[in-house]
Design an enzyme around this catalytic site. Structure first.
Site, PDB file in Angstrom:
ATOM      1  N   THR A   7     -34.723  56.651 118.794  1.00 42.33           N
ATOM      2  CA  THR A   7     -35.368  57.558 119.795  1.00 42.33           C
ATOM      3  C   THR A   7     -36.122  58.670 119.350  1.00 42.33           C
ATOM      4  O   THR A   7     -35.849  59.079 118.444  1.00 42.33           O
ATOM      5  CB  THR A   7     -34.601  57.753 120.904  1.00 42.33           C
ATOM      6  OG1 THR A   7     -35.258  58.871 121.982  1.00 42.33           O
ATOM      7  CG2 THR A   7     -33.474  58.918 120.337  1.00 42.33           C
ATOM      8  N   ASP A  62     -34.159  53.199 127.751  1.00 40.49           N
ATOM      9  CA  ASP A  62     -35.575  53.208 128.405  1.00 40.49           C
ATOM     10  C   ASP A  62     -35.227  53.520 129.762  1.00 40.49           C
ATOM     11  O   ASP A  62     -34.148  53.084 130.476  1.00 40.49           O
ATOM     12  CB  ASP A  62     -36.115  51.749 128.355  1.00 40.49           C
ATOM     13  CG  ASP A  62     -37.740  52.057 128.410  1.00 40.49           C
ATOM     14  OD1 ASP A  62     -38.646  52.442 127.762  1.00 40.49           O
ATOM     15  OD2 ASP A  62     -38.085  51.829 129.682  1.00 40.49           O
ATOM     16  N   ARG A 206     -28.563  57.775 132.921  1.00 39.68           N
ATOM     17  CA  ARG A 206     -28.169  57.816 131.105  1.00 39.68           C
ATOM     18  C   ARG A 206     -26.503  57.860 131.101  1.00 39.68           C
ATOM     19  O   ARG A 206     -25.988  56.936 130.370  1.00 39.68           O
ATOM     20  CB  ARG A 206     -28.793  58.533 130.431  1.00 39.68           C
ATOM     21  CG  ARG A 206     -28.673  58.270 128.985  1.00 39.68           C
ATOM     22  CD  ARG A 206     -29.685  58.960 128.075  1.00 39.68           C
ATOM     23  NE  ARG A 206     -30.929  58.662 128.353  1.00 39.68           N
ATOM     24  CZ  ARG A 206     -31.651  59.366 129.144  1.00 39.68           C
ATOM     25  NH1 ARG A 206     -31.612  60.510 129.587  1.00 39.68           N
ATOM     26  NH2 ARG A 206     -33.155  58.839 129.311  1.00 39.68           N
TER      27      ARG A 206
END
Ligand code: ITT
Length: 223
Positions: A7, A62, A206
């Site tokens: 990331t 994502d 998340r």
């Protein structure tokens, strides 16, 4: 065992470190993203590209902000809208609507070049603070753990997906923590930017996806 998170976003890495038992290493690589309305397809494609770049087991994430009054926009285009329109103007646009409900949705996608076992059916589950995750997820058209092997790009590497969703409301920006849209996303009277990373993780999209990923890693690594 160290797990590699591919990331460009250090905020995501901090959150993953709070959650996973394993040490998390960031590989700062801007993985190409396909355009799709389906976060799972974007994440799966991203995970394969990240695995091919890294040459070792990796996971990616994502995520997007889905505003109900705009039929989910910016959703999969959240990154582009963040960098063009900006967070303040997303708030101003939403402030003109009566309905300011929104959700963050995210997918953690893991790829190690191997096949995965058949996916279990979704189960009702609680998060670490006893919230009923399934209740939130039911309204959000997400599915639970999945394996994807073909997203229109032929015979593709299998990718394991873990979804998370959190409902909230768009508000005027408050707070200095977090990143991205956190200052305008309110959950239980506080914006995500007003929460510590562990508080946000306990309820966030998340955090929820990472919890499932962590459980799966632990189960997989138990002899
Ligand atoms: P990578 O793709 O390199 O992981 P990114 O920041 O581009 O990093 P995404 O494409 O997943 O990540 O994010 C889409 C947008 O949504 C981006 O503008 C993020 O800042 C925002 N976003 C994602 N998760 C968020 C969160 O937990 N809180 C606030 N904003 C978030």
């Amino acid at each position: 065992m160290t797990v590699t998170f591919v990331t460009t976003n250090p905020g995501k890495v901090n959150e993953a470190r709070e959650y996973l038992a394993e040490p998390v290493e960031q590989l700062d690589f801007d993985t190409p993203e396909i355009q799709s309305a389906d976060l799972g397809a974007i994440a799966a494609h991203k995970a394969r590209a990240a695995y091919e770049h890294a040459g070792e087991p990796v996971f990616v994430d994502d995520a997007g902000l889905f505003v109900d009054a705009f039929d989910g926009f910016p959703g999969p285009y959240s990154s582009y809208v963040h960098d063009t329109v900006g967070v303040e103007r997303v708030w101003r646009l939403t402030s003109e609507e009566d309905d300011r409900a929104a959700s963050f949705r995210g997918v953690v996608a893991y790829c190690d070049g191997q096949e995965f076992e058949a996916t279990p059916e979704p189960v009702d589950r609680e998060d670490r603070r006893g919230r009923d995750l399934a209740a939130d997820e039911r309204g959000a058209a997400t599915t639970d753990e999945q394996v994807r092997t073909d997203d229109g790009d032929g015979d593709a590497l299998p990718v394991k997906l873990f979804y998370g969703v959190v409902p909230g409301e768009i508000v005027a920006p408050r707070g200095d923590g977090g990143f991205g849209y956190d200052p305008i996303f309110e959950y239980d009277d506080r914006t995500f930017a007003e929460m510590d990373p562990d508080e946000k993780n306990a309820v966030s999209h998340r955090g929820r996806a990472l919890a499932k990923f962590a459980d799966w890693l632990a189960e997989r690594d138990t002899p």
